[in-house]
Design a protein around this motif. Structure first.
Motif, PDB file in Angstrom:
ATOM      1  N   GLN A  60       0.856  -1.179   0.000  1.00  0.00           N
ATOM      2  CA  GLN A  60       0.000   0.000   0.000  1.00  0.00           C
ATOM      3  C   GLN A  60       0.890   1.225   0.000  1.00  0.00           C
ATOM      4  O   GLN A  60       1.978   1.209   0.594  1.00  0.00           O
ATOM      5  N   ASP A  61       0.417   2.281  -0.638  1.00  0.00           N
ATOM      6  CA  ASP A  61       1.151   3.535  -0.613  1.00  0.00           C
ATOM      7  C   ASP A  61       0.405   4.515   0.288  1.00  0.00           C
ATOM      8  O   ASP A  61      -0.768   4.789   0.042  1.00  0.00           O
ATOM      9  N   ASP A  65      -0.397   6.828  -4.038  1.00  0.00           N
ATOM     10  CA  ASP A  65       0.238   6.775  -5.354  1.00  0.00           C
ATOM     11  C   ASP A  65       0.138   5.371  -5.937  1.00  0.00           C
ATOM     12  O   ASP A  65       0.153   4.385  -5.197  1.00  0.00           O
ATOM     13  N   PRO A  66       0.050   5.253  -7.272  1.00  0.00           N
ATOM     14  CA  PRO A  66       0.056   3.914  -7.879  1.00  0.00           C
ATOM     15  C   PRO A  66       1.415   3.238  -7.661  1.00  0.00           C
ATOM     16  O   PRO A  66       2.448   3.898  -7.635  1.00  0.00           O
ATOM     17  N   THR A  68       4.144   0.089  -8.712  1.00  0.00           N
ATOM     18  CA  THR A  68       4.579  -0.953  -9.640  1.00  0.00           C
ATOM     19  C   THR A  68       5.572  -1.839  -8.903  1.00  0.00           C
ATOM     20  O   THR A  68       6.221  -1.411  -7.953  1.00  0.00           O
ATOM     21  N   ALA A  83       2.168  -4.980 -12.317  1.00  0.00           N
ATOM     22  CA  ALA A  83       1.026  -4.220 -11.809  1.00  0.00           C
ATOM     23  C   ALA A  83       0.545  -4.707 -10.446  1.00  0.00           C
ATOM     24  O   ALA A  83       0.081  -3.918  -9.626  1.00  0.00           O
ATOM     25  N   THR A  84       0.691  -6.011 -10.185  1.00  0.00           N
ATOM     26  CA  THR A  84       0.165  -6.580  -8.938  1.00  0.00           C
ATOM     27  C   THR A  84       1.236  -7.132  -8.012  1.00  0.00           C
ATOM     28  O   THR A  84       0.970  -7.362  -6.839  1.00  0.00           O
ATOM     29  N   ASP A 108       6.650   3.678  -6.126  1.00  0.00           N
ATOM     30  CA  ASP A 108       5.554   4.609  -6.429  1.00  0.00           C
ATOM     31  C   ASP A 108       5.991   5.750  -7.352  1.00  0.00           C
ATOM     32  O   ASP A 108       5.398   6.808  -7.347  1.00  0.00           O
TER      33      ASP A 108
END
Length: 134
Positions: A60-61, A65-66, A68, A83-84, A108
């Motif tokens: 988790q960020d 933020d997304p 990778t 992605a996961t 992130d």
């Protein structure tokens, strides 16, 4: 001193450039600090040849933020979904033994965190040879 018309644009641009230097207020000077992602989970560290390996870290960020994912030193029989973070694969008898140290990284785009390095021990699923006493 007499200022010529041709020098006025130059003088104006010079003043404009100087006005842009250091003219920030203290409120815009404080930047938001980016926190690195938090990555957890304990990967499986042993399996039999021919058995499927699967592992997905939890990340988790704090800033939303997304994230990778990447991995270093994955054995050739493993893959990672960037992605996961999902890692999967199936070793064969040719892969029996201990892997090198694997690291999984969550990024992130500004900061990263990684799981502690781990190894995977692939054990033979072939039956042990039977030794006969004569």
């Amino acid at each position: 001193m007499r200022i010529r018309t041709a020098t006025l644009p130059t003088l104006f641009l010079g003043c404009l450039a100087l006005a842009g230097c250091g003219g920030e207020s203290s409120s815009s000077n404080s930047q938001t600090r980016n926190n690195p992602p938090i990555i957890t989970a304990t990967p499986p560290t042993q399996l039999m040849a021919g058995a499927a390996y699967t592992f997905t870290p939890v990340a988790q960020d704090p800033d939303g933020d997304p994230i990778t994912f990447s991995a270093e030193n994955l054995p050739s029989w493993l893959q990672i979904d960037p992605a996961t973070g999902h890692i999967w694969g199936t070793p064969t008898e040719a892969n029996v033994g201990m892997s090198g140290e694997i690291t999984i990284d969550a990024f992130d785009q500004q900061a990263h965190s990684e799981l502690p390095a781990f190894r995977i021990n692939v054990m033979s699923s072939a039956p042990s040879p039977v030794h006969e006493n004569h």
